[in-house]
Design a protein around this motif. Structure first.
Motif, PDB file in Angstrom:
ATOM      1  N   TYR A   1       0.829  -1.207   0.000  1.00 36.99           N
ATOM      2  CA  TYR A   1       0.000   0.000   0.000  1.00 36.99           C
ATOM      3  C   TYR A   1       0.865   1.260   0.000  1.00 36.99           C
ATOM      4  CZ  TYR A   1      -3.277   3.595   1.476  1.00 36.99           C
ATOM      5  OH  TYR A   1      -4.017   4.755   1.540  1.00 36.99           O
ATOM      6  N   GLU A   2       1.938   1.237   0.789  1.00 38.17           N
ATOM      7  CA  GLU A   2       2.832   2.395   0.859  1.00 38.17           C
ATOM      8  C   GLU A   2       3.446   2.690  -0.504  1.00 38.17           C
ATOM      9  OE1 GLU A   2       6.826   3.894   3.294  1.00 38.17           O
ATOM     10  OE2 GLU A   2       5.806   2.030   3.865  1.00 38.17           O
ATOM     11  N   ILE A   3       3.740   1.623  -1.277  1.00 37.74           N
ATOM     12  CA  ILE A   3       4.351   1.806  -2.599  1.00 37.74           C
ATOM     13  C   ILE A   3       3.350   2.376  -3.594  1.00 37.74           C
ATOM     14  CG2 ILE A   3       5.350   0.583  -4.576  1.00 37.74           C
ATOM     15  CD1 ILE A   3       6.577  -1.397  -2.564  1.00 37.74           C
ATOM     16  N   ILE A   4       2.152   1.767  -3.668  1.00 42.15           N
ATOM     17  CA  ILE A   4       1.217   2.133  -4.740  1.00 42.15           C
ATOM     18  C   ILE A   4       0.365   3.353  -4.412  1.00 42.15           C
ATOM     19  CG2 ILE A   4       1.097  -0.243  -5.587  1.00 42.15           C
ATOM     20  CD1 ILE A   4      -1.600  -0.516  -4.200  1.00 42.15           C
ATOM     21  N   SER A   5       0.399   3.813  -3.186  1.00 45.22           N
ATOM     22  CA  SER A   5      -0.467   4.934  -2.804  1.00 45.22           C
ATOM     23  C   SER A   5       0.276   6.261  -2.740  1.00 45.22           C
ATOM     24  CB  SER A   5      -1.121   4.662  -1.441  1.00 45.22           C
ATOM     25  OG  SER A   5      -0.128   4.583  -0.416  1.00 45.22           O
ATOM     26  N   ARG A   6       1.415   6.321  -3.402  1.00 45.08           N
ATOM     27  CA  ARG A   6       2.136   7.600  -3.399  1.00 45.08           C
ATOM     28  C   ARG A   6       1.268   8.699  -4.013  1.00 45.08           C
ATOM     29  NH1 ARG A   6       8.225   8.842  -5.765  1.00 45.08           N
ATOM     30  NH2 ARG A   6       8.137  11.100  -5.418  1.00 45.08           N
ATOM     31  N   ALA A   7       0.499   8.313  -5.031  1.00 47.22           N
ATOM     32  CA  ALA A   7      -0.502   9.230  -5.586  1.00 47.22           C
ATOM     33  C   ALA A   7      -1.827   8.478  -5.634  1.00 47.22           C
ATOM     34  CB  ALA A   7      -0.098   9.691  -6.989  1.00 47.22           C
ATOM     35  N   VAL A   8      -2.869   9.063  -5.058  1.00 48.35           N
ATOM     36  CA  VAL A   8      -4.188   8.428  -5.032  1.00 48.35           C
ATOM     37  C   VAL A   8      -5.162   9.309  -5.808  1.00 48.35           C
ATOM     38  CG1 VAL A   8      -6.087   7.587  -3.601  1.00 48.35           C
ATOM     39  CG2 VAL A   8      -3.718   7.354  -2.797  1.00 48.35           C
ATOM     40  N   ILE A   9      -5.845   8.703  -6.772  1.00 47.61           N
ATOM     41  CA  ILE A   9      -6.854   9.420  -7.557  1.00 47.61           C
ATOM     42  C   ILE A   9      -8.197   8.736  -7.310  1.00 47.61           C
ATOM     43  CG2 ILE A   9      -7.634  10.074  -9.865  1.00 47.61           C
ATOM     44  CD1 ILE A   9      -4.737  10.085 -10.753  1.00 47.61           C
ATOM     45  N   ARG A  10      -9.153   9.507  -6.834  1.00 44.49           N
ATOM     46  CA  ARG A  10     -10.479   8.958  -6.573  1.00 44.49           C
ATOM     47  C   ARG A  10     -11.380   9.241  -7.776  1.00 44.49           C
ATOM     48  NH1 ARG A  10     -10.385   7.152  -1.557  1.00 44.49           N
ATOM     49  NH2 ARG A  10      -8.818   8.020  -0.133  1.00 44.49           N
ATOM     50  N   VAL A  11     -11.931   8.161  -8.324  1.00 47.42           N
ATOM     51  CA  VAL A  11     -12.782   8.276  -9.514  1.00 47.42           C
ATOM     52  C   VAL A  11     -14.223   8.395  -9.046  1.00 47.42           C
ATOM     53  CG1 VAL A  11     -13.387   7.238 -11.717  1.00 47.42           C
ATOM     54  CG2 VAL A  11     -11.130   6.798 -10.705  1.00 47.42           C
ATOM     55  N   PRO A  12     -14.899   9.492  -9.364  1.00 49.61           N
ATOM     56  CA  PRO A  12     -16.246   9.723  -8.833  1.00 49.61           C
ATOM     57  C   PRO A  12     -17.288   8.777  -9.433  1.00 49.61           C
ATOM     58  CG  PRO A  12     -15.690  11.417 -10.430  1.00 49.61           C
ATOM     59  CD  PRO A  12     -14.446  10.610 -10.217  1.00 49.61           C
ATOM     60  N   SER A  13     -18.312   8.478  -8.665  1.00 49.12           N
ATOM     61  CA  SER A  13     -19.426   7.663  -9.151  1.00 49.12           C
ATOM     62  C   SER A  13     -20.331   8.518 -10.036  1.00 49.12           C
ATOM     63  CB  SER A  13     -20.226   7.126  -7.969  1.00 49.12           C
ATOM     64  OG  SER A  13     -20.793   8.212  -7.240  1.00 49.12           O
ATOM     65  N   LEU A  14     -21.226   7.856 -10.776  1.00 48.50           N
ATOM     66  CA  LEU A  14     -22.133   8.612 -11.644  1.00 48.50           C
ATOM     67  C   LEU A  14     -23.124   9.439 -10.834  1.00 48.50           C
ATOM     68  CD1 LEU A  14     -23.088   6.438 -14.755  1.00 48.50           C
ATOM     69  CD2 LEU A  14     -21.495   8.342 -14.571  1.00 48.50           C
ATOM     70  N   ARG A  15     -23.550   8.952  -9.687  1.00 47.37           N
ATOM     71  CA  ARG A  15     -24.506   9.733  -8.900  1.00 47.37           C
ATOM     72  C   ARG A  15     -23.870  11.000  -8.341  1.00 47.37           C
ATOM     73  NH1 ARG A  15     -23.303   5.194  -6.171  1.00 47.37           N
ATOM     74  NH2 ARG A  15     -22.253   5.381  -4.139  1.00 47.37           N
ATOM     75  N   ALA A  16     -22.512  11.044  -8.337  1.00 46.97           N
ATOM     76  CA  ALA A  16     -21.817  12.259  -7.885  1.00 46.97           C
ATOM     77  C   ALA A  16     -21.627  13.247  -9.020  1.00 46.97           C
ATOM     78  CB  ALA A  16     -20.457  11.880  -7.285  1.00 46.97           C
ATOM     79  N   ARG A  17     -21.981  12.825 -10.231  1.00 44.45           N
ATOM     80  CA  ARG A  17     -21.856  13.734 -11.382  1.00 44.45           C
ATOM     81  C   ARG A  17     -22.992  13.457 -12.377  1.00 44.45           C
ATOM     82  NH1 ARG A  17     -18.147  11.842 -15.822  1.00 44.45           N
ATOM     83  NH2 ARG A  17     -17.611   9.665 -15.467  1.00 44.45           N
TER      84      ARG A  17
END
Length: 637
Positions: A498-514
């Motif tokens: 987790y420490e390796i792959i989470s250096r950059a975290v991008i949250r992809v919004p759901s359709l109900r949020a857009r």
């Protein structure tokens, strides 16, 4: 055209008759007479040899650089015969295809020094009738006697000009002028000029052929070498030179001569090259090259070249680094990004903020974690990030954490050791130089998570059942449908990974949020379907757009895709209305297809014969559909 000796007194009479009376005597050579007429019509002066059109020093220098091969050849040839030119007071010019003088050899040319003459144009419109213009126009060698020249200053010498023809075009003119005809037989001068023509044409044709071959060899993704007995490299293409620069002994990089492989390969006597000189060829064999600097692994072909007596005179070696082969295979197999960041549809604030962050993050080379609900487009986003980054030219390899059992997935990721026939690289190796996309990373076993973390930290891996370390150079983009940090806190996901792959975290919004993006997404899906199946475009009616925008879409874009595809193929006209849309949970296609072949065929036609589309429409797996295709005797294609 090579002519016999002519009476110069008569030639002078013919010339005077033309300039005074405008009459061309029948004894005048037709090409000469025609040139006289053109020279007179153009108003070319007859008294003085003037150089009206001339290149600047910079322009001449550029032309000489462009025609360096021809100049180099004639320079070398002239060095061998220049005493002959001095003895018989000969001068020689090399002109390009526009009749500009590239160089003046030996004696002054019609009282013009090299500095005056070089760069000047000597076409018919400049100096009137000359052997240069006639040879250029006729494309054959031409010997012209002094009284036939248009300018009187030039009538004290005879000239022979030859066109240098390549690809059926005049590329150069070589002209030799003699002012002591009594001492030098015409046959000798003509023979010399014809010899220059033949030798120069053959040389330039050979160079052209070699240049084409070098261009081809430099373009192929292979290192090509010609190696002499003892290991000396006589030739290497561009990639070959690049490889050699990494193995020559320290301190000898600036030397022009090629390296001797017998001195830089520590295992030379155990390589296919050494066996090649014993007459043993090798084809597409895996070979290891051990040098003081580095160990290389290549796929190698060695072909011995036999001399006149049957002994091996030299060998040709063609190699490809295994890492390059893997990249090539990855590209051939279609492991490239299919989507760009700009292909993702949306204008809502939450979406554009995510898209901007993805664009900024793509420019760096560290791992990225994509988090979002199932179906939100994480895979498409991973493609876009890869394409926008510095590794876009490398492969994009994908693996899904929940697709295979753990032991099988380990081989899929890390490869399998063994013999040449049994061993194979895993997706981590195939992705070297590019990106490894791990979807559903949370579904990897904890053992595999730790092993992956160890390989990414170390920069090398071990294939299953093998103790050989193999370097890797990958960027990891991981995707998770759940909150990974919570899984780490619960102890069910590797904190190290987790420490390796989470250096950059991008949250992809759901359709109900857009929600405002849903109609545009649907329109984009419809456009893609029409293009893919070469069908007329369709559009959503306002009431249909309102309907799909009001829904929460728990399955997000993937669920929306299925609903829009059903509506697209159900709609006979060009407008998809509210009535054409079957929302999730509503009564969709009849379940009769499970027992009724005709009903199945109707659904099959509605899906356009596409398995994935039909699976979405019927809400079943592809495996189930293949079973029913077999049951009903239908072709899955």
């Amino acid at each position: 055209m090579i002519r016999e000796r002519r009476n110069k007194a008569k030639l002078e009479l013919y010339y005077d008759k033309f300039v005074t009376e405008g009459v061309i005597d029948p004894n005048v050579h037709p090409w000469v007479g025609e040139s006289w007429q053109r020279s007179q019509d153009a108003g070319v002066g007859r008294e003085t040899f003037r150089l009206a059109v001339k290149l600047s020093g910079e322009e001449l220098s550029k032309r000489r650089e462009r025609y360096n091969q021809a100049l180099t050849f004639l320079d070398g040839l002239y060095d061998e015969i220049k005493e002959h030119f001095t003895t018989y007071n000969l001068s020689m010019l090399l002109l390009d295809q526009e009749l500009y003088v590239l160089k003046n050899y030996a004696m002054p040319f019609y009282q013009k020094t090299a500095g005056e003459l070089e760069g000047a144009r000597l076409s018919e419109e400049d100096i009137g009738t000359s052997s240069i213009g006639v040879a250029y126009r006729s494309k054959v060698p031409f010997l012209m006697f002094g009284p036939e020249m248009w300018i009187k200053d030039c009538q004290n010498g005879d000239a022979c000009s030859v066109p240098i023809i390549l690809d059926n075009q005049v590329k150069f003119i070589v002209t030799v002028v003699s002012v002591q005809q009594e001492e030098l037989p015409y046959s000798a001068m003509v023979a010399m000029v014809l010899s220059i023509k033949y030798a120069m044409e053959q040389h330039l044709k050979l160079l052209s052929s070699l240049n084409a071959k070098h261009t081809i060899l430099d373009a192929v993704p292979l290192a090509v070498y010609h190696i002499l007995p003892g290991g000396e490299v006589a030739y290497a293409n561009k990639l070959g030179h690049s490889r050699l620069s990494g193995i020559v002994p320290l301190g000898s990089e600036d030397k022009e001569e090629g390296p001797n492989l017998s001195t830089v390969l520590l295992n030379y006597h155990h390589t296919p090259i050494y066996k090649g000189f014993l007459g043993v060829p090798s084809y597409n064999r895996e070979a290891t090259w051990i040098t003081p600097r580095k160990t290389y692994e290549d796929i190698t072909t060695v072909v011995p070249l036999a001399g006149d007596e049957g002994d091996v005179d030299s060998i040709v070696t063609v190699t490809m680094p295994i890492e390059d082969l893997r990249t090539l295979v990855a590209h051939t197999a279609g492991y490239t990004a299919r989507y760009s960041l700009s292909s993702m549809v949306g204008s809502s604030q939450v979406f554009t903020a995510m898209q901007d962050k993805a664009g900024r993050t793509a420019r760096h080379d560290y791992p990225i974690l994509l988090q979002g609900e199932p179906g939100t487009g994480k895979q498409r986003l991973a493609h876009g990030i890869h394409q926008a980054g510095s590794r876009a030219a490398g492969p994009l390899i994908a693996v899904k954490g929940g697709d295979l059992p753990s032991d099988v997935l380990e081989i899929e990721l890390f490869g399998r050791g063994g013999s040449e026939a049994e061993g194979r690289p895993g997706k981590l190796e195939l992705a070297s130089g590019g990106t490894l996309f791990i979807d559903e990373v949370e579904k990897l076993s904890t053992v595999l998570q730790d092993k992956l973390a160890e390989a990414l930290e170390a920069g090398f891996l071990f294939r299953a059942g093998e103790a050989v370390s193999r370097p890797i150079d990958v960027r990891v983009i991981a995707a998770s449908d759940t909150e990974l940090k919570r899984l780490v806190e619960k102890g069910v996901f590797s904190a190290r990974l987790y420490e390796i792959i989470s250096r950059a975290v991008i949250r992809v919004p759901s359709l109900r949020a857009r929600r405002e993006d849903v109609p545009n997404l649907a329109a984009h899906i419809i456009e893609e379907l029409a293009t893919l199946h070469n069908l007329p475009p369709k559009e959503l009616a306002p009431d249909a757009a309102e309907l799909i925008m009001s829904y929460d879409w728990p399955g997000n874009i993937k669920q929306l895709q299925g609903v829009v595809e059903q509506a697209f193929f159900r709609t006979t006209g060009t407008t998809i209305s509210r009535a054409d849309i079957v929302m999730p949970g509503e009564q969709g296609l009849s379940k009769a297809w499970k027992e009724d072949k005709a009903a199945f065929i109707e659904a099959w036609k509605a899906a356009g014969g596409n398995i994935s589309r039909l699976a979405n429409m019927l809400d079943v797996s592809r495996v189930t559909l293949y079973r029913y295709l077999k049951k009903y005797g239908l072709d899955k294609e």
